[in-house]
Design a protein around this motif. Structure first.
Motif, PDB file in Angstrom:
ATOM      1  N   THR A   1     -31.225  19.145 -31.026  1.00 26.15           N
ATOM      2  CA  THR A   1     -32.495  18.594 -31.487  1.00 26.15           C
ATOM      3  C   THR A   1     -33.611  19.478 -30.955  1.00 26.15           C
ATOM      4  O   THR A   1     -33.360  20.518 -30.335  1.00 26.15           O
TER       5      THR A   1
ATOM      6  N   THR B   1     -24.656  18.029 -42.649  1.00 22.19           N
ATOM      7  CA  THR B   1     -24.418  17.997 -41.216  1.00 22.19           C
ATOM      8  C   THR B   1     -23.055  18.596 -40.911  1.00 22.19           C
ATOM      9  O   THR B   1     -22.187  18.682 -41.789  1.00 22.19           O
TER      10      THR B   1
ATOM     11  N   PHE C   1     -22.474  18.211 -32.569  1.00 23.55           N
ATOM     12  CA  PHE C   1     -23.072  17.691 -33.800  1.00 23.55           C
ATOM     13  C   PHE C   1     -24.376  18.423 -34.096  1.00 23.55           C
ATOM     14  O   PHE C   1     -25.199  18.647 -33.201  1.00 23.55           O
TER      15      PHE C   1
ATOM     16  N   LEU D   1     -26.732  10.904 -36.029  1.00 25.88           N
ATOM     17  CA  LEU D   1     -25.344  10.555 -35.784  1.00 25.88           C
ATOM     18  C   LEU D   1     -25.331   9.180 -35.137  1.00 25.88           C
ATOM     19  O   LEU D   1     -26.044   8.938 -34.163  1.00 25.88           O
TER      20      LEU D   1
ATOM     21  N   GLU E   1     -27.425  18.094 -37.059  1.00 30.65           N
ATOM     22  CA  GLU E   1     -27.873  17.195 -38.123  1.00 30.65           C
ATOM     23  C   GLU E   1     -28.351  17.916 -39.370  1.00 30.65           C
ATOM     24  O   GLU E   1     -28.382  17.345 -40.464  1.00 30.65           O
TER      25      GLU E   1
ATOM     26  N   LEU F   1     -25.434  17.198 -28.858  1.00 27.29           N
ATOM     27  CA  LEU F   1     -26.135  17.230 -30.138  1.00 27.29           C
ATOM     28  C   LEU F   1     -27.290  18.225 -30.040  1.00 27.29           C
ATOM     29  O   LEU F   1     -27.835  18.457 -28.954  1.00 27.29           O
TER      30      LEU F   1
ATOM     31  N   TRP G   1     -19.978  19.109 -37.467  1.00 31.22           N
ATOM     32  CA  TRP G   1     -19.592  18.653 -36.137  1.00 31.22           C
ATOM     33  C   TRP G   1     -18.362  19.399 -35.646  1.00 31.22           C
ATOM     34  O   TRP G   1     -17.674  20.090 -36.398  1.00 31.22           O
TER      35      TRP G   1
END
Length: 542
Positions: free
Chosen positions: A48, A516, A273, A533, A275, A46, A518
């Motif tokens: 971030t 989002t 993923f 997620l 976001e 993911l 993925w």
């Protein structure tokens, strides 16, 4: 007798881990690699931002840190991943007859990742630590509703606390404790999924250095490693007692330098993923072609704004703040940068949260360039108008468009000042070092208008970074907090919102939707109202 009981949890609102990025020589911290490590078959990746601080629940308010903490810890309450409805997690029951005194009973089967039990003391000790002013925890304000907060956390930092523990916390036994609030607060049980209310294990207090080097949580995932500047890895905790136990074995939170780079990785299936999608991907709906069958859009529960550092005398005149707000063509920015895929903000809370409503800002959030120019010129404001933001989450283009709008309306240069990372940006904000307007974003911690007001605009609020203070606002918020029902509280919160907007300590800009994307490895994708997620239910293709 009126009793409030939240249903037993089956998923997670997880909370704290602690890792100090500045601690040298810790076995959990490694050197950033020179190239992206290939994704392991059992690892979900993911994007971030790197956490601002050590990942201590009561000291984490940034989005990147919060996202990681929600995988490592479980609180008394969590929220349904689809509806955000609160429900019990570690709490077996939360009972009250007057919305002021709450008796909390814990499930007896919950343990931390080191095998030690989660007890009533785990919560009481954690809350006392967060509330005690000398500990300087960013989330302390969330504990301000508990009786005795003023004694442990005087508003004036020059005054020494007269107590170390909150008067309103009382242990009954290993699995029960009582919370007495300073005044009735019907929404208190709903708040208990916030990071500031997380438990802490004994190790946090007995071996702080060891805990910071290798955090110990009680959630569905446990800490594995932190590669500074690159990623944090967590692994499924097989002893997790929650009903929804994760299918995936590991998750890696990557810190991409730019959102555009992260987007390219998702398109190419190198990242699982993302976001929030970059502005370029939204233009003309490009992401719908790039990510056909693997994207999701939903109404957001957040707000993007510009905040004024009111400790800087240049911004003391509310007319300056009002004029800049009216200078911004919100819809024009949305049309140009987001292809209409956002909503212009007309208040401090989106209408999608409980108690939220529309039209709160009135003319002060309308594009009125002539009135804005006249008002601004009357203030005698000197120099350019600067807007600062981090650029590791795609803020430059749309804030440059905001600046262009301000320049056109006021005939005064507006400059966008980039900061490379969110962590660096937040350090300046929290240190009250800002001398410009700065971008602020807020996604609901829990779905209530109250969450958009108390932390941000109450005097001494936990996220009141601009140092706004208005006694009339504080009085309205206190009355709303103590209302018997939500329906009685909401008009008071809305009145406080309108009063804050007249002062304009922050300019509401846009209500983001949640777009989002993925990789083609993901199955059973659920994106929560908080833009996470749901790692407890997502699966990976074989």
């Amino acid at each position: 007798m009126r009793t409030s009981r939240l249903a037993l949890s089956v998923a997670s609102l997880c909370i704290a881990t602690a890792l100090v990025a500045t601690v040298g020589g810790c076995g959990s911290e490694t050197t950033a690699p020179t190239a992206m490590t290939p994704t392991a078959a059992d690892t979900l990746t993911l994007n971030t931002t790197e956490p601002e601080n050590a990942l201590v629940p009561g000291n984490t308010t940034d989005a990147g840190g919060s996202k990681i903490l929600r995988t490592l810890f479980k609180g008394l309450v969590d929220y349904d991943p689809k509806t955000a409805a609160p429900r019990n997690a570690v709490a077996e029951s939360i009972e009250t007859t007057d919305s002021r005194i709450f008796t909390i009973t814990l499930r007896p089967d919950w343990t931390f990742h080191d095998g030690t039990p989660v007890t009533a003391r785990s919560f009481v000790d954690a809350w006392n630590h967060t509330a005690y002013r000398p500990n300087e925890q960013l989330g302390a304000g969330f504990l301000s509703v508990i009786d005795g907060f003023d004694a442990v956390h005087p508003l004036d930092p020059a005054i020494e606390p007269s107590a170390r523990e909150l008067r309103g916390l009382r242990l009954l036994d290993d699995h029960r404790f009582v919370v007495t609030l300073a005044a009735p607060l019907p929404s208190f049980a709903t708040r208990l999924g916030h990071l500031a209310y997380a438990p802490l294990p004994a190790k946090f207090f007995d071996d702080r250095a060891g805990y910071l080097a290798r955090p110990v949580g009680n959630g569905p995932f446990e800490f594995v490693s932190h590669t500074k500047g690159s990623s944090i890895v967590v692994a499924r905790h097989d002893g997790y007692p929650g009903a929804a136990r994760p299918s995936i074995e590991r998750a890696e939170f990557r810190f991409n330098a730019t959102l555009e780079a992260a987007y390219a990785d998702v398109v190419a299936n190198r990242l699982d993923f993302l976001e929030v999608l970059p502005g370029d991907a939204l233009v003309g709906g490009r992401y719908k072609r790039d990510l056909a069958g693997r994207h999701f859009t939903r109404e957001g529960t957040g707000l993007q704004s510009l905040t004024f550092p009111l400790y800087d005398p240049r911004f003391a005149d509310p007319r300056v703040r009002q004029a800049i707000s009216m200078a911004i063509d919100r819809q024009g920015v949305i049309d140009a940068v987001f292809t209409g895929d956002r909503l212009p903000a007309d208040g401090l809370a989106p209408a999608s949260v409980r108690g939220g409503t529309t039209g709160q800002c009135g003319d002060l959030c309308a594009h009125r360039p002539r009135e804005a120019r006249e008002l601004f010129d009357s203030t005698g404001f000197q120099g350019p108008i600067d807007i600062m933001s981090n650029i590791d989450s795609a803020n430059e283009k749309w804030l440059t468009a905001v600046c262009d709008s301000i320049t056109a309306a006021l005939d005064r240069e507006c400059r966008f000042l980039p900061v490379p990372t969110l962590s660096e940006f937040r350090r300046q904000i929290n240190g009250q070092q800002m001398t410009t307007l700065y971008r602020t974003g807020w996604v609901a911690d829990y779905p209530s208008i109250e969450n958009f007001l108390n932390p941000l605009y109450r005097t001494g609020g936990s996220s009141n970074t601009g140092a706004y203070s208005n006694p009339a606002v504080d009085e309205l918020l206190a009355r709303a907090d103590s209302a018997v029902t939500d329906e009685q509280a909401w008009p008071l919160y809305q009145e406080a919102e309108r009063l804050i907007l007249r002062d304009m300590p922050a300019i509401p800009l846009v209500v983001p939707g949640v777009q989002t994307g993925w990789s083609d490895r993901l199955r059973d994708v659920v994106v929560t109202p908080f833009r996470d997620l749901d790692l407890e239910t997502v699966t990976l293709a074989s």
